[in-house]
Enzyme design. Structure first.
Site, short mmCIF file in Angstrom:
data_model
loop_
_atom_site.label_atom_id
_atom_site.label_comp_id
_atom_site.label_asym_id
_atom_site.label_seq_id
_atom_site.Cartn_x
_atom_site.Cartn_y
_atom_site.Cartn_z
N ARG A 24 0.81 -1.22 0.00
CA ARG A 24 0.00 0.00 0.00
C ARG A 24 0.84 1.28 0.00
O ARG A 24 0.34 2.37 -0.25
CB ARG A 24 -0.95 0.01 1.19
CG ARG A 24 -2.19 -0.88 0.98
CD ARG A 24 -3.10 -0.83 2.19
NE ARG A 24 -2.62 -1.68 3.27
CZ ARG A 24 -3.14 -1.72 4.49
NH1 ARG A 24 -4.16 -0.95 4.79
NH2 ARG A 24 -2.66 -2.53 5.41
N GLY A 75 -7.40 -5.76 15.71
CA GLY A 75 -7.82 -6.85 16.58
C GLY A 75 -8.36 -6.32 17.89
O GLY A 75 -7.78 -5.40 18.47
N ASN A 95 -5.85 -4.29 20.20
CA ASN A 95 -4.51 -4.83 20.42
C ASN A 95 -3.51 -4.07 19.56
O ASN A 95 -3.69 -3.91 18.36
CB ASN A 95 -4.51 -6.31 20.02
CG ASN A 95 -3.11 -6.89 19.98
OD1 ASN A 95 -2.33 -6.66 20.89
ND2 ASN A 95 -2.81 -7.66 18.94
N ASN A 105 0.98 2.07 7.06
CA ASN A 105 0.70 1.18 5.94
C ASN A 105 0.61 1.89 4.59
O ASN A 105 0.65 1.24 3.56
CB ASN A 105 -0.62 0.42 6.19
CG ASN A 105 -0.51 -0.53 7.36
OD1 ASN A 105 0.33 -1.44 7.36
ND2 ASN A 105 -1.32 -0.32 8.38
#
Length: 451
Positions: free
Chosen positions: A14, A135, A165, A223
């Protein structure tokens, strides 16, 4: 004894770049180097898991503690950590970090390790208003961690949980090895998730300590280029706040960039859109005006850098003014109580104290003494098309406007160069030297008219 595993094998598609994701930069330092720097003081060894572009990643990071571990196939975070198992000592505590989470702070790492010493297992979590893509931390009615469920595998109820998380954890190596060995690809992706070790630890009645990170930017992953730009701004504002706490006046922290190191004295002021690169040192009472770039330079006490000036790899003395719109190129040393004015370029030159180059001049490869005045439009002609040559202007000299000094040439002490001269030979001390054609007027000349 502590060790660290940093996951840095991802391709980062990405990012849409040929550069490995962890080698993109925040504050002029690559993402992975940020994580290594935050970690090194708390561990004896650092194991970095590499995959895509592994050779370029290895070449970019300077750290003696690193063991490089190759993950040939990217089969999930659990699989990545498995690659480092042969390097882990059962009695050690293992800190697990991510090469694309660059803003993690050393103090957070220290607290996470402290919690792991008592429980054997500690997790870093954060609460987000929008937890999409992360998550979720699943707790029981007593608030104890039961499991971590990835977004793609979460039920509708679990997706409403806002505590997520971060992936960052500290765990005793003997426990880590055991639970890594029990991992199964029970998910949509068919990968080994490191987070599944949490559920295994719960089944063994391991008390998993949690540490809630108060600043979400500290654990943000990178990202794509949008996230990279946000991380850059978070990093710069954090630096600005640290500098202001130490006494630096920054007019607007949202328009401040320090891409390297900055040391400063008392009562320094930094106006908007100033960029520091490399390592810079400011004395006391220094003013940096808007839109300046300062790189690898030292600036003395009571000196002002006026707007839109660039200073690179140079030393500026005390009580001196630079700019506006001045360019100070590498290997320049300017003395005290001097002035470099607007649209002046100085390159690889020494200018001693109480000297002035006020406007519209170029000084290159020159030695300029004390109390020299260089008029507007003066050029040191230092390049003959093949080689560079030096100009020397001795103490007290006056160079008239629009003069060209053709190097190699020396201007004597207290010499005066008449305006509009082209000087090709040395000028003696205490004399007026000039070169001009005789002025003439043509009486019968007529200005051309447009046909």
């Amino acid at each position: 004894m502590n060790t660290a595993i940093i996951l840095a094998a991802g391709q980062g598609t990405r990012m849409k770049s040929q550069t490995a994701k962890v080698l993109h930069k925040v504050g002029s330092k690559c993402l992975l180097q940020h994580v290594v720097d935050a970690t090194r003081d708390y561990v004896e060894t650092i194991n970095v898991i590499v995959g895509h572009n592994s050779q370029s990643v290895k070449a970019a990071i300077k750290e003696s503690k690193i063991n490089w571990v190759l993950q040939e196939q990217q089969l999930g975070t659990g699989h990545a950590v498995q690659q480092a198992v042969p390097l882990l000592n059962d009695d050690s505590t293992c800190l697990i970090l991510y090469g694309d989470v660059p803003l993690i702070q050393s103090v957070t790492i220290e607290k996470l390790l402290i919690k792991a010493r008592t429980s054997g297992f500690s997790l870093l979590s954060v609460v987000l208003d929008d937890p999409s893509g992360y998550g979720r931390i699943i707790r029981d009615t007593n608030g104890l961690i039961q499991s971590i469920v990835e977004q793609k595998d979460a039920s509708e109820r679990q997706q409403n949980v806002k505590e997520i998380n971060t992936g960052i954890m500290a765990i005793k190596c003997s426990l880590l090895k055991k639970y890594l060995n029990e991992l199964k690809p029970n998910n949509v992706q068919g990968e080994l998730y490191l987070t599944d070790i949490v559920e295994s630890a719960v089944k063994d009645n391991v008390n998993i300590a949690s540490f809630l990170c108060e600043n979400a930017s500290e654990v943000m992953g990178i990202n794509d280029k949008k996230q990279l730009s946000r991380a850059e701004r978070f990093y710069q504002v954090r630096q600005a706040e640290d500098f202001m706490s130490s006494g630096l006046t920054i007019m607007d922290p949202s328009r401040f960039d320090c891409r390297g190191g900055l040391t400063f004295g008392n009562d320094c002021t930094i106006d908007v859109n100033v960029v520091f690169e490399g390592d810079n040192v400011l004395g006391n009472n220094v003013l940096i005006s808007p839109n300046c770039i300062i790189k690898d330079s030292k600036i003395g006490d009571n000196t002002s850098i006026f707007p839109n000036s660039i200073i690179e790899n140079s030393i500026i003395g005390s009580s001196t003014t630079i700019g506006p719109f001045a360019r100070i190129r590498p290997d320049t040393n300017i003395g005290d109580h001097s002035k470099v004015g607007n649209f002046v370029e100085i390159k690889k030159s020494t200018i001693k104290s109480n000297s002035k180059v006020s406007h519209l001049s170029y000084v290159g490869d020159s030695k300029i003494g004390d109390d020299v005045n260089i008029g507007a439009g003066v050029i040191t002609c230092n390049y003959d098309g093949a080689n560079k040559h030096q100009t020397e202007i001795k103490d007290g000299a006056f160079i008239g406007s629009n003069s060209q000094l053709v190097a190699p040439v020396s201007i004597g002490k207290n010499a005066t160069i008449g305006a509009g001269s082209t000087i090709t030979q040395n000028a003696p001390d205490n004399k007026l030297t000039l070169s001009r054609n005789k002025q003439s007027t043509i009486d019968k000349w007529k200005r051309p008219k447009k046909k």
